[in-house]
Design a protein around this motif. Structure first.
Motif, PDB file in Angstrom:
ATOM      1  N   PRO A  83     -24.079   5.500   4.703  1.00  0.00           N
ATOM      2  CA  PRO A  83     -22.654   5.372   4.380  1.00  0.00           C
ATOM      3  C   PRO A  83     -21.859   6.628   4.717  1.00  0.00           C
ATOM      4  N   LYS A  84     -20.635   6.395   5.192  1.00  0.00           N
ATOM      5  CA  LYS A  84     -19.714   7.489   5.500  1.00  0.00           C
ATOM      6  C   LYS A  84     -18.432   7.269   4.705  1.00  0.00           C
ATOM      7  N   GLU A  85     -17.800   8.340   4.283  1.00  0.00           N
ATOM      8  CA  GLU A  85     -16.548   8.193   3.545  1.00  0.00           C
ATOM      9  C   GLU A  85     -15.412   7.970   4.535  1.00  0.00           C
ATOM     10  N   ALA A  86     -14.928   6.740   4.581  1.00  0.00           N
ATOM     11  CA  ALA A  86     -13.811   6.406   5.465  1.00  0.00           C
ATOM     12  C   ALA A  86     -12.477   6.685   4.792  1.00  0.00           C
ATOM     13  N   PHE A  87     -12.418   6.417   3.484  1.00  0.00           N
ATOM     14  CA  PHE A  87     -11.207   6.637   2.696  1.00  0.00           C
ATOM     15  C   PHE A  87     -11.614   7.175   1.330  1.00  0.00           C
ATOM     16  N   THR A  88     -10.724   7.886   0.696  1.00  0.00           N
ATOM     17  CA  THR A  88     -11.006   8.312  -0.670  1.00  0.00           C
ATOM     18  C   THR A  88     -11.001   7.085  -1.572  1.00  0.00           C
ATOM     19  N   ALA A  89     -11.705   7.171  -2.686  1.00  0.00           N
ATOM     20  CA  ALA A  89     -11.787   6.035  -3.603  1.00  0.00           C
ATOM     21  C   ALA A  89     -10.411   5.575  -4.097  1.00  0.00           C
ATOM     22  N   PRO A  90      -9.499   6.482  -4.471  1.00  0.00           N
ATOM     23  CA  PRO A  90      -8.179   6.009  -4.922  1.00  0.00           C
ATOM     24  C   PRO A  90      -7.433   5.214  -3.857  1.00  0.00           C
ATOM     25  N   VAL A  91      -7.520   5.647  -2.597  1.00  0.00           N
ATOM     26  CA  VAL A  91      -6.838   4.922  -1.522  1.00  0.00           C
ATOM     27  C   VAL A  91      -7.469   3.544  -1.328  1.00  0.00           C
ATOM     28  N   ALA A  92      -8.798   3.497  -1.223  1.00  0.00           N
ATOM     29  CA  ALA A  92      -9.493   2.227  -1.005  1.00  0.00           C
ATOM     30  C   ALA A  92      -9.264   1.261  -2.164  1.00  0.00           C
ATOM     31  N   ASP A  93      -9.314   1.765  -3.384  1.00  0.00           N
ATOM     32  CA  ASP A  93      -9.143   0.895  -4.550  1.00  0.00           C
ATOM     33  C   ASP A  93      -7.717   0.360  -4.648  1.00  0.00           C
ATOM     34  N   ASN A  94      -6.742   1.126  -4.176  1.00  0.00           N
ATOM     35  CA  ASN A  94      -5.370   0.627  -4.159  1.00  0.00           C
ATOM     36  C   ASN A  94      -5.188  -0.462  -3.110  1.00  0.00           C
ATOM     37  N   VAL A  95      -5.891  -0.343  -1.981  1.00  0.00           N
ATOM     38  CA  VAL A  95      -5.865  -1.417  -0.989  1.00  0.00           C
ATOM     39  C   VAL A  95      -6.431  -2.694  -1.601  1.00  0.00           C
ATOM     40  N   THR A  96      -7.551  -2.564  -2.300  1.00  0.00           N
ATOM     41  CA  THR A  96      -8.140  -3.726  -2.970  1.00  0.00           C
ATOM     42  C   THR A  96      -7.168  -4.325  -3.977  1.00  0.00           C
ATOM     43  N   ASP A  97      -6.487  -3.474  -4.725  1.00  0.00           N
ATOM     44  CA  ASP A  97      -5.545  -3.954  -5.730  1.00  0.00           C
ATOM     45  C   ASP A  97      -4.438  -4.791  -5.088  1.00  0.00           C
ATOM     46  N   VAL A  98      -3.968  -4.356  -3.923  1.00  0.00           N
ATOM     47  CA  VAL A  98      -2.936  -5.114  -3.206  1.00  0.00           C
ATOM     48  C   VAL A  98      -3.503  -6.432  -2.683  1.00  0.00           C
ATOM     49  N   LEU A  99      -4.713  -6.386  -2.110  1.00  0.00           N
ATOM     50  CA  LEU A  99      -5.308  -7.593  -1.540  1.00  0.00           C
ATOM     51  C   LEU A  99      -5.710  -8.602  -2.616  1.00  0.00           C
ATOM     52  N   LYS A 100      -5.914  -8.151  -3.836  1.00  0.00           N
ATOM     53  CA  LYS A 100      -6.183  -9.089  -4.934  1.00  0.00           C
ATOM     54  C   LYS A 100      -4.984 -10.002  -5.170  1.00  0.00           C
ATOM     55  N   THR A 101      -3.779  -9.458  -5.022  1.00  0.00           N
ATOM     56  CA  THR A 101      -2.582 -10.268  -5.272  1.00  0.00           C
ATOM     57  C   THR A 101      -2.427 -11.379  -4.239  1.00  0.00           C
ATOM     58  N   VAL A 102      -2.978 -11.174  -3.034  1.00  0.00           N
ATOM     59  CA  VAL A 102      -2.926 -12.222  -2.005  1.00  0.00           C
ATOM     60  C   VAL A 102      -3.664 -13.464  -2.481  1.00  0.00           C
ATOM     61  N   VAL A 103      -4.796 -13.244  -3.151  1.00  0.00           N
ATOM     62  CA  VAL A 103      -5.623 -14.357  -3.624  1.00  0.00           C
ATOM     63  C   VAL A 103      -5.120 -14.891  -4.964  1.00  0.00           C
ATOM     64  N   GLU A 104      -4.604 -14.017  -5.794  1.00  0.00           N
ATOM     65  CA  GLU A 104      -4.157 -14.438  -7.125  1.00  0.00           C
ATOM     66  C   GLU A 104      -2.888 -15.278  -7.074  1.00  0.00           C
ATOM     67  N   ASP A 105      -1.906 -14.847  -6.276  1.00  0.00           N
ATOM     68  CA  ASP A 105      -0.659 -15.619  -6.230  1.00  0.00           C
ATOM     69  C   ASP A 105       0.062 -15.504  -4.894  1.00  0.00           C
ATOM     70  N   GLY A 106      -0.713 -15.308  -3.817  1.00  0.00           N
ATOM     71  CA  GLY A 106      -0.120 -15.220  -2.487  1.00  0.00           C
ATOM     72  C   GLY A 106      -0.593 -16.343  -1.586  1.00  0.00           C
ATOM     73  N   THR A 107      -0.802 -16.033  -0.317  1.00  0.00           N
ATOM     74  CA  THR A 107      -1.190 -17.061   0.648  1.00  0.00           C
ATOM     75  C   THR A 107      -2.662 -17.445   0.559  1.00  0.00           C
ATOM     76  N   GLY A 108      -3.467 -16.671  -0.183  1.00  0.00           N
ATOM     77  CA  GLY A 108      -4.906 -16.936  -0.221  1.00  0.00           C
ATOM     78  C   GLY A 108      -5.409 -17.568  -1.500  1.00  0.00           C
ATOM     79  N   THR A 109      -4.573 -18.316  -2.201  1.00  0.00           N
ATOM     80  CA  THR A 109      -4.989 -18.881  -3.489  1.00  0.00           C
ATOM     81  C   THR A 109      -6.150 -19.864  -3.360  1.00  0.00           C
ATOM     82  N   SER A 110      -6.304 -20.500  -2.204  1.00  0.00           N
ATOM     83  CA  SER A 110      -7.407 -21.452  -2.040  1.00  0.00           C
ATOM     84  C   SER A 110      -8.763 -20.755  -1.958  1.00  0.00           C
TER      85      SER A 110
END
Length: 218
Positions: A74-101
């Motif tokens: 494994p290599k560090e591509a992004f710091t954990a805070p940056v990566a986890d914030n990306v995940t937080d944004v992408l969660k909303t896509v599935v929770e109430d965005g275009t990816g609900t299915s």
């Protein structure tokens, strides 16, 4: 755009799969990476910024003994805070965005739909804390002898007027992940830490203009 390209490469995409890097539209997706590389790149965010190259062979055995095992690097591509914030944004896509299915009962899911112009390809790439999967859907000329086989339009495929990432790709992703994660415990993503600096959070109110009297013309 150079920073966007670098981030894509750090996440795990191959440089030779990134096209149109000098055009503004590059940042919203005009390249043609493979599905396995997209799954691997999204897995980088699932692991809080640690990038691992995808592999196909886990172990080689000979005459009852193991002669080779894949070792992760494994290599560090992004710091954990940056990566986890990306995940937080992408969660909303599935929770109430275009990816609900793509929602999975009792599991946290992060992901993104994607659809190209002309309805020639559609994607859903998503992940849980344990597994990242990419589903790509497209049509090509069946004649493999042709040197150039461009994508064909998918209008009407499967009885649907148009194909987009939220339709078949997200539905296939959902059904596959339900089976692939069967028996695995449900886990949560790390809590995203606030990042960046808030600028002008409470802006100074503008001055309300006051009318001025003007002399009447004589």
């Amino acid at each position: 755009l150079d920073k966007v390209k670098k981030a894509a490469e750090n996440a795990g995409l191959r440089p030779n799969s990134l096209t149109g890097t000098t055009f503004p539209s590059f940042s919203i997706g005009i390249s043609d990476p493979s599905a396995i590389r997209m799954a691997g790149s999204y897995a980088t965010f699932a692991t809080s910024g640690k990038q691992n190259d995808p592999f196909s062979v886990k172990e080689v055995e000979y005459e009852g003994g193991s002669v080779w095992k894949h070792e992760t690097d494994p290599k560090e591509a992004f710091t954990a805070p940056v990566a986890d914030n990306v995940t937080d944004v992408l969660k909303t896509v599935v929770e109430d965005g275009t990816g609900t299915s793509a929602q999975l009962d009792g599991r946290e899911v992060a992901g993104k739909t994607g659809t190209t112009d002309g309805n020639k390809s559609a994607w859903f790439v998503g992940y849980t804390p344990q597994l990242s999967t990419a589903v790509s859907m497209y049509r090509m000329d069946d004649d493999e002898t042709k040197k150039s086989r461009p994508f064909l339009e998918m209008y009407g495929t499967g009885g649907q007027k148009t194909i987009h990432g939220a339709s078949f790709p997200a539905e296939v992703w959902h059904d596959y992940m339900e089976q692939a994660l069967k028996g695995e415990p449900a886990k949560n993503f790390p809590e995203a830490e606030p990042i960046g600096v808030v600028v002008n959070d409470l802006p100074t109110p503008s001055v309300t203009p006051t009318p001025t009297e003007s002399e009447e013309e004589q």
